[in-house]
Design a protein around this motif. Structure first.
Motif, PDB file in Angstrom:
ATOM      1  N   VAL A  15      -4.564   1.402  -5.456  1.00 33.24           N
ATOM      2  CA  VAL A  15      -4.470   1.745  -4.021  1.00 33.24           C
ATOM      3  C   VAL A  15      -5.758   1.627  -3.368  1.00 33.24           C
ATOM      4  O   VAL A  15      -5.935   1.289  -2.027  1.00 33.24           O
ATOM      5  CB  VAL A  15      -4.051   3.279  -4.170  1.00 33.24           C
ATOM      6  N   LYS A  16      -6.928   2.147  -4.248  1.00 35.56           N
ATOM      7  CA  LYS A  16      -8.324   2.014  -3.520  1.00 35.56           C
ATOM      8  C   LYS A  16      -8.858   0.454  -3.365  1.00 35.56           C
ATOM      9  O   LYS A  16      -9.930   0.274  -2.599  1.00 35.56           O
ATOM     10  CB  LYS A  16      -9.278   2.774  -4.248  1.00 35.56           C
ATOM     11  N   GLN A  58       2.719   1.754  -3.404  1.00 36.40           N
ATOM     12  CA  GLN A  58       1.773   1.963  -4.555  1.00 36.40           C
ATOM     13  C   GLN A  58       0.725   3.288  -4.377  1.00 36.40           C
ATOM     14  O   GLN A  58      -0.377   3.091  -3.842  1.00 36.40           O
ATOM     15  CB  GLN A  58       0.764   1.049  -5.079  1.00 36.40           C
ATOM     16  N   GLN A  59       1.407   4.506  -4.482  1.00 39.60           N
ATOM     17  CA  GLN A  59       0.481   5.844  -3.979  1.00 39.60           C
ATOM     18  C   GLN A  59      -0.419   6.018  -5.146  1.00 39.60           C
ATOM     19  O   GLN A  59      -1.747   6.324  -4.720  1.00 39.60           O
ATOM     20  CB  GLN A  59       1.413   6.909  -3.883  1.00 39.60           C
ATOM     21  N   SER A  81       0.750  -1.199   0.050  1.00 40.70           N
ATOM     22  CA  SER A  81       0.242  -0.113   0.122  1.00 40.70           C
ATOM     23  C   SER A  81       0.693   1.242   0.068  1.00 40.70           C
ATOM     24  O   SER A  81       0.531   2.405  -0.681  1.00 40.70           O
ATOM     25  CB  SER A  81      -0.864   0.016   1.453  1.00 40.70           C
TER      26      SER A  81
END
Length: 231
Positions: A141-142, A126-127, A123
């Motif tokens: 990300v989401k 992976q921005q 997490s």
């Protein structure tokens, strides 16, 4: 320090697990009232949940459903029952791993470390990562997949499986490679665990018309199909 909620009613086992995890600098919380698990879950706001199947009031499957309706927090099941259906049920409900009692504490620690590393290191790294796949938008990300027929939310395992497959669209990814990428140490993963996770991913994708794009290659692995379309 990671916070772990240990939902275990066997006090001696709870104390031993808590002591072992504390040696690795994990902050472990227990349950005071097994009829108010969700209230205590919300208060702790843990980074990981370890939950036994056999509990007072309601079983672990019940509380897993409740947790999954509110959170994507990783969940590891514990069970003293020797039924393969227990593991299948746990995975279908969104669990990240399953540990059969009695177990070696080294195995439990390894699984905890692998799940935390996979979920939180992934997490943080992976921005802003979005992939367009067969006219669907995959947000790593989401943890969502958006298609014209709707949007679905995936668990950490499901989105990570999809990410690995989408790194090699129209190519076979072996089961061994997926296990290695997902759990880091394949010694602690059963082959059936991967099957359940992929089947669950495909079922979720079917809700928005994308299930057919994840193919099983018998004896080889899995493939994410990407069509050359511009609809």
């Amino acid at each position: 320090m990671f916070k772990i909620l240990l939902i275990e009613d066997d006090l001696s086992l709870y104390n031993e697990i808590q002591e072992r995890l504390a040696q690795w600098s994990y902050d472990v919380y227990g349950i005071n009232d097994f009829s108010r698990v969700m209230k205590e879950f919300t208060e702790v706001n843990p980074d990981l949940v370890i939950i036994d199947i056999q509990l007072p009031k309601f079983d672990g499957f019940h509380w897993c459903r409740k947790i999954r309706s509110h959170s994507k927090v990783p969940i590891i099941f514990l069970s003293s029952r020797d039924h393969p259906t227990d593991m299948v049920m746990a995975m279908q409900l969104g669990a990240d791993d399953f540990v059969q009692k009695p177990f070696h504490f080294e195995v439990l620690i390894a699984k905890v470390q692998a799940v935390l590393r996979r979920v939180y290191n992934y997490s943080m790294e992976q921005q802003v990562m979005i992939k367009v796949w067969n006219n669907a938008t995959v947000d790593y990300v989401k943890g969502t997949v958006q298609h014209r027929s709707g949007t679905i939310e995936l668990t950490k395992n499901e989105i990570h499986i999809l990410k690995v497959l989408l790194e090699h669209t129209n190519q076979i990814v072996s089961r061994e490679e997926l296990i290695k990428r997902l759990w880091d140490d394949e010694r602690f993963v059963s082959d059936n665990t991967l099957t359940v996770n992929v089947n669950r991913l495909r079922k979720r994708l079917e809700e928005i018309g994308l299930g057919k794009y994840i193919e099983t290659k018998v004896g080889q692995g899995y493939m994410a199909i990407e069509e050359d379309i511009n609809e």
